[in-house]
Write a protein that holds these residues in place. Structure first.
Motif, PDB file in Angstrom:
ATOM      1  N   ALA A 172      19.364  -8.463 -10.118  1.00  0.00           N
ATOM      2  CA  ALA A 172      19.118  -9.764 -10.744  1.00  0.00           C
ATOM      3  C   ALA A 172      19.826  -9.775 -12.085  1.00  0.00           C
ATOM      4  CB  ALA A 172      17.625 -10.019 -10.926  1.00  0.00           C
ATOM      5  N   SER A 173      20.141 -10.967 -12.558  1.00  0.00           N
ATOM      6  CA  SER A 173      20.805 -11.074 -13.860  1.00  0.00           C
ATOM      7  C   SER A 173      20.475 -12.402 -14.499  1.00  0.00           C
ATOM      8  CB  SER A 173      22.327 -10.924 -13.712  1.00  0.00           C
ATOM      9  OG  SER A 173      22.862 -11.965 -12.904  1.00  0.00           O
ATOM     10  N   ASP A 174      20.540 -12.408 -15.812  1.00  0.00           N
ATOM     11  CA  ASP A 174      20.344 -13.595 -16.620  1.00  0.00           C
ATOM     12  C   ASP A 174      21.227 -13.424 -17.844  1.00  0.00           C
ATOM     13  OD1 ASP A 174      18.817 -16.111 -16.906  1.00  0.00           O
ATOM     14  OD2 ASP A 174      18.106 -15.180 -18.742  1.00  0.00           O
ATOM     15  N   ARG A 175      21.193 -14.363 -18.769  1.00  0.00           N
ATOM     16  CA  ARG A 175      22.067 -14.267 -19.939  1.00  0.00           C
ATOM     17  C   ARG A 175      21.731 -13.072 -20.818  1.00  0.00           C
ATOM     18  NH1 ARG A 175      22.222 -19.929 -22.864  1.00  0.00           N
ATOM     19  NH2 ARG A 175      23.870 -18.871 -24.031  1.00  0.00           N
ATOM     20  N   SER A 176      20.481 -12.604 -20.828  1.00  0.00           N
ATOM     21  CA  SER A 176      20.070 -11.542 -21.744  1.00  0.00           C
ATOM     22  C   SER A 176      19.797 -10.212 -21.067  1.00  0.00           C
ATOM     23  CB  SER A 176      18.826 -11.978 -22.522  1.00  0.00           C
ATOM     24  OG  SER A 176      17.767 -12.269 -21.618  1.00  0.00           O
ATOM     25  N   PHE A 177      19.792 -10.157 -19.723  1.00  0.00           N
ATOM     26  CA  PHE A 177      19.554  -8.888 -19.044  1.00  0.00           C
ATOM     27  C   PHE A 177      20.164  -8.928 -17.657  1.00  0.00           C
ATOM     28  CE2 PHE A 177      16.034 -11.425 -17.425  1.00  0.00           C
ATOM     29  CZ  PHE A 177      15.906 -10.997 -16.110  1.00  0.00           C
ATOM     30  N   ALA A 178      20.343  -7.733 -17.097  1.00  0.00           N
ATOM     31  CA  ALA A 178      20.811  -7.587 -15.718  1.00  0.00           C
ATOM     32  C   ALA A 178      20.422  -6.198 -15.242  1.00  0.00           C
ATOM     33  CB  ALA A 178      22.320  -7.772 -15.621  1.00  0.00           C
ATOM     34  N   TYR A 179      20.200  -6.076 -13.942  1.00  0.00           N
ATOM     35  CA  TYR A 179      19.982  -4.752 -13.377  1.00  0.00           C
ATOM     36  C   TYR A 179      20.467  -4.724 -11.937  1.00  0.00           C
ATOM     37  CZ  TYR A 179      15.631  -6.922 -11.637  1.00  0.00           C
ATOM     38  OH  TYR A 179      14.709  -7.762 -11.044  1.00  0.00           O
ATOM     39  N   ALA A 180      20.859  -3.551 -11.502  1.00  0.00           N
ATOM     40  CA  ALA A 180      21.246  -3.296 -10.119  1.00  0.00           C
ATOM     41  C   ALA A 180      20.795  -1.885  -9.796  1.00  0.00           C
ATOM     42  CB  ALA A 180      22.745  -3.439  -9.925  1.00  0.00           C
ATOM     43  N   LEU A 181      19.867  -1.771  -8.837  1.00  0.00           N
ATOM     44  CA  LEU A 181      19.271  -0.481  -8.505  1.00  0.00           C
ATOM     45  C   LEU A 181      19.393  -0.208  -7.018  1.00  0.00           C
ATOM     46  CD1 LEU A 181      15.856  -0.819 -10.418  1.00  0.00           C
ATOM     47  CD2 LEU A 181      17.935   0.299 -11.264  1.00  0.00           C
ATOM     48  N   ASP A 182      19.633   1.044  -6.669  1.00  0.00           N
ATOM     49  CA  ASP A 182      19.519   1.515  -5.292  1.00  0.00           C
ATOM     50  C   ASP A 182      18.131   2.118  -5.119  1.00  0.00           C
ATOM     51  OD1 ASP A 182      22.078   0.743  -4.666  1.00  0.00           O
ATOM     52  OD2 ASP A 182      22.943   2.740  -4.917  1.00  0.00           O
ATOM     53  N   LEU A 183      17.423   1.690  -4.067  1.00  0.00           N
ATOM     54  CA  LEU A 183      16.086   2.173  -3.774  1.00  0.00           C
ATOM     55  C   LEU A 183      16.125   2.969  -2.468  1.00  0.00           C
ATOM     56  CD1 LEU A 183      14.049  -1.121  -4.446  1.00  0.00           C
ATOM     57  CD2 LEU A 183      14.754   0.629  -6.097  1.00  0.00           C
ATOM     58  N   THR A 184      15.574   4.173  -2.494  1.00  0.00           N
ATOM     59  CA  THR A 184      15.566   5.034  -1.316  1.00  0.00           C
ATOM     60  C   THR A 184      14.145   5.490  -1.051  1.00  0.00           C
ATOM     61  OG1 THR A 184      17.801   5.818  -1.852  1.00  0.00           O
ATOM     62  CG2 THR A 184      16.526   7.107  -0.266  1.00  0.00           C
ATOM     63  N   ALA A 185      13.618   5.162   0.130  1.00  0.00           N
ATOM     64  CA  ALA A 185      12.244   5.518   0.469  1.00  0.00           C
ATOM     65  C   ALA A 185      12.144   7.010   0.761  1.00  0.00           C
ATOM     66  CB  ALA A 185      11.768   4.714   1.669  1.00  0.00           C
ATOM     67  N   THR A 186      11.149   7.666   0.163  1.00  0.00           N
ATOM     68  CA  THR A 186      10.890   9.080   0.400  1.00  0.00           C
ATOM     69  C   THR A 186       9.566   9.300   1.132  1.00  0.00           C
ATOM     70  OG1 THR A 186       9.820   9.334  -1.761  1.00  0.00           O
ATOM     71  CG2 THR A 186      12.206   9.700  -1.656  1.00  0.00           C
ATOM     72  N   GLY A 187       8.915   8.231   1.560  1.00  0.00           N
ATOM     73  CA  GLY A 187       7.655   8.298   2.291  1.00  0.00           C
ATOM     74  C   GLY A 187       7.504   7.053   3.136  1.00  0.00           C
ATOM     75  N   PRO A 188       6.405   6.939   3.872  1.00  0.00           N
ATOM     76  CA  PRO A 188       6.238   5.840   4.826  1.00  0.00           C
ATOM     77  C   PRO A 188       5.756   4.550   4.182  1.00  0.00           C
ATOM     78  CG  PRO A 188       4.327   7.267   4.896  1.00  0.00           C
ATOM     79  CD  PRO A 188       5.292   7.913   3.932  1.00  0.00           C
ATOM     80  N   VAL A 189       5.916   3.455   4.925  1.00  0.00           N
ATOM     81  CA  VAL A 189       5.269   2.190   4.573  1.00  0.00           C
ATOM     82  C   VAL A 189       3.756   2.371   4.682  1.00  0.00           C
ATOM     83  CG1 VAL A 189       4.851  -0.154   5.439  1.00  0.00           C
ATOM     84  CG2 VAL A 189       7.187   0.684   5.179  1.00  0.00           C
ATOM     85  N   VAL A 190       3.022   1.751   3.755  1.00  0.00           N
ATOM     86  CA  VAL A 190       1.568   1.871   3.697  1.00  0.00           C
ATOM     87  C   VAL A 190       0.946   0.516   4.014  1.00  0.00           C
ATOM     88  CG1 VAL A 190      -0.389   2.252   2.152  1.00  0.00           C
ATOM     89  CG2 VAL A 190       1.603   3.775   2.057  1.00  0.00           C
ATOM     90  N   LEU A 191       0.047   0.476   4.997  1.00  0.00           N
ATOM     91  CA  LEU A 191      -0.693  -0.745   5.304  1.00  0.00           C
ATOM     92  C   LEU A 191      -1.911  -0.808   4.391  1.00  0.00           C
ATOM     93  CD1 LEU A 191      -0.607  -0.711   9.209  1.00  0.00           C
ATOM     94  CD2 LEU A 191       1.070  -1.642   7.600  1.00  0.00           C
ATOM     95  N   GLN A 192      -2.034  -1.901   3.650  1.00  0.00           N
ATOM     96  CA  GLN A 192      -3.161  -2.056   2.735  1.00  0.00           C
ATOM     97  C   GLN A 192      -4.355  -2.670   3.469  1.00  0.00           C
ATOM     98  OE1 GLN A 192      -3.022  -0.594   0.014  1.00  0.00           O
ATOM     99  NE2 GLN A 192      -0.977  -0.682  -0.863  1.00  0.00           N
ATOM    100  N   GLY A 193      -5.546  -2.383   2.970  1.00  0.00           N
ATOM    101  CA  GLY A 193      -6.743  -2.917   3.597  1.00  0.00           C
ATOM    102  C   GLY A 193      -7.006  -2.276   4.942  1.00  0.00           C
ATOM    103  N   GLU A 194      -7.444  -3.082   5.907  1.00  0.00           N
ATOM    104  CA  GLU A 194      -7.777  -2.618   7.254  1.00  0.00           C
ATOM    105  C   GLU A 194      -6.568  -2.831   8.160  1.00  0.00           C
ATOM    106  OE1 GLU A 194     -11.223  -4.916   8.315  1.00  0.00           O
ATOM    107  OE2 GLU A 194     -12.086  -4.614   6.317  1.00  0.00           O
ATOM    108  N   GLY A 195      -5.655  -1.863   8.164  1.00  0.00           N
ATOM    109  CA  GLY A 195      -4.466  -1.972   8.996  1.00  0.00           C
ATOM    110  C   GLY A 195      -3.555  -3.109   8.608  1.00  0.00           C
ATOM    111  N   GLY A 196      -3.533  -3.450   7.319  1.00  0.00           N
ATOM    112  CA  GLY A 196      -2.709  -4.548   6.835  1.00  0.00           C
ATOM    113  C   GLY A 196      -3.468  -5.828   6.591  1.00  0.00           C
TER     114      GLY A 196
END
Length: 367
Positions: A172-196
Motif C-alpha cells: 500500500a502507498s500514500d503521499r506520506s508512507f508506503a510499504y511492500a512486504l513478502d509474507l510466508t506462512a510457517t504454520g497452518p491456518v487457524v479456525l477461530q471459534g467452533e470450527g470457524g
C-alpha cells in the motif's frame, strides 16, 4: 494524520464526491444504523452464519456475496534495519447495500473500503480508499488469491491457478508512507471459534472467522520520505457475517499476540451498553493446535487511558489467562495510533511484559 489528501483541487473534489456518495449509499441501506460501523443493524434478506458449517479453502479466501459484510485484514510487527520498531496494517472491507448485491458493471451494489497504516514510536500515518464493485476498481479472487483496491494489493506470490495464502505480497502507498512486504506462512491456518463459527454475543450474533497467525514478513517501509528495510511477524484475519454485533453492542477490544516461544493468543471483548462484555479467547500453540479459553479465565483490564480525537481511549491493558498462568501488561508503540477514517478507531502495534513477553496488535472500536 488525515486520510489521503489528493494533489489537486479537482482530484480532491472528485475523491470527496465519491466518498460522500458511497457513505450516503451505506447510510440509506441501514449499514450505518447501529453499533460500530452499523455492524449491529439487522440485515433481512442476507445469509447468516450457521454453526457446524465447514469452511473450505481456497473458496473461503474469496468474497461471500450472500453476506452483508466481510474483511481481509493484515497486521505486522516489524523491526527496521535502523533497530527501531514499526507496525503496518492493511485492510479491505466489502459492504453489500442490499441482498444479492453482486451484479455486472455499475449495477453492482457492493461498496469496498480500504484502510492502510504505518506506525512508528513517533508517527502514525494512515490512508483510506473507497470503491464501487463491478467495475474492476476493487475485488477479491479466491484462486489464485488476490484482494485489491486500486493499487493496494494483498495477493499470492505463487504461480499456480489454485494458489492460496501460503505466500503473499502486501503493498500500500500514500503521499506520506508506503510499504511492500513478502509474507510466508510457517504454520497452518487457524479456525477461530467452533470450527470457524465465531460467536460475538449471548443473543446469538456470530461470524465466520479464520486466521493465519504464522506469517514471517520482510520487505521495505517508507515513512515521511525515509526508506527502511524491515522484517518481523504478521497476522492475517478473515471474517464475514451479516450482523456480527447485537443491537446494544457498541464496539470491541481485540488483541492478536505473538508470545516468545512460538504460541499465539487471540482475544476479544465485545462491549455492550448495559450488559457485561462478551469475552472470547483462543490459545494457539506453536504447531497450530488451538484451545478455546473459558470466559471466566479471561481478564481484560484497562489500566490507562489517553485523550485522542475528543475521546478517552484505553491504551495500556492488563491481560490475564488464569488457566494458562498468563499475567501480562501491554503498552502501545505509539499511544496516538488513531485511525481518523470515516469509521474511526484505534489500531496499533503493542508490546507486553510480565509472565510472558512478546508483541502484537490491538484494535479498539466504538470509543
Amino acid at each position: 494524520m488525515n486520510a489521503r489528501s489528493p494533489n489537486s483541487s479537482q482530484e480532491r473534489s472528485s475523491t470527496i464526491s465519491r466518498r460522500s456518495a458511497l457513505l450516503l449509499a451505506l447510510s440509506s441501506s441501514g449499514a450505518l444504523a447501529q453499533g460500530f460501523g452499523g455492524l449491529g443493524a439487522t440485515a433481512p434478506g442476507f445469509a447468516i452464519p450457521r454453526a457446524g458449517t465447514p469452511l473450505a479453502f481456497p473458496r473461503d479466501h474469496g468474497a461471500h456475496p450472500d453476506f452483508r459484510t466481510e474483511w481481509w485484514y493484515v497486521t505486522a510487527n516489524l523491526k527496521g534495519d535502523d533497530g527501531a520498531a514499526y507496525g503496518v496494517q492493511w485492510t479491505l472491507f466489502r459492504f453489500a447495500l442490499q441482498p444479492n448485491a453482486a451484479r455486472a458493471g455499475w449495477d453492482d451494489r457492493n461498496v469496498w473500503m480500504g484502510h492502510a497504516a504505518a506506525t512508528s514510536a513517533s508517527e502514525h500515518l494512515f490512508a483510506q480508499k473507497f470503491a464501487r464493485g463491478g467495475i474492476g476498481q476493487a475485488g477479491v479472487e479466491a484462486s489464485p488469491f488476490r484482494a485489491f483496491i486500486d493499487d493496494w494489493v494483498l495477493e499470492t506470490r505463487d504461480d499456480s491457478v489454485d494458489a492460496g495464502i501460503e505466500r503473499l505480497r502486501v503493498a500500500a502507498s500514500d503521499r506520506s508512507f508506503a510499504y511492500a512486504l513478502d509474507l510466508t506462512a510457517t504454520g497452518p491456518v487457524v479456525l477461530q471459534g467452533e470450527g470457524g463459527y465465531s460467536r460475538k454475543s449471548e443473543a446469538g450474533q456470530a461470524s465466520y472467522y479464520y486466521s493465519q497467525p504464522f506469517f514471517r514478513a520482510e520487505g521495505s517501509l517508507s515513512m515521511s520520505g525515509r526508506k527502511i528495510q524491515v522484517s518481523g511477524r504478521a497476522w492475517m484475519d478473515r471474517e464475514w457475517s451479516s450482523q456480527p454485533l447485537s443491537a446494544d453492542q457498541k464496539g470491541w477490544d481485540w488483541f492478536s499476540l505473538h508470545l516468545e516461544g512460538g504460541a499465539r493468543l487471540m482475544l476479544y471483548r465485545m462491549r455492550s451498553v448495559e450488559a457485561a462484555p462478551f469475552l472470547f479467547g483462543n490459545w494457539i500453540d506453536a504447531d497450530g493446535a488451538t484451545s478455546i479459553l473459558a470466559r471466566e479465565d479471561i481478564v481484560l483490564e484497562p489500566l490507562e487511558t489517553t485523550r485522542i480525537a475528543d475521546r478517552d481511549v484505553p491504551i495500556r491493558w492488563r491481560v490475564k489467562i488464569k488457566n494458562r498462568n498468563v499475567d501480562i501488561e501491554t503498552r502501545p508503540l505509539n499511544p496516538k495510533s488513531w485511525m481518523g477514517t470515516d469509521f474511526a478507531y484505534w489500531e496499533g502495534p503493542i508490546r507486553f511484559t510480565g509472565s510472558h513477553s512478546g508483541e502484537g496488535y490491538l484494535e479498539m472500536t466504538g470509543y
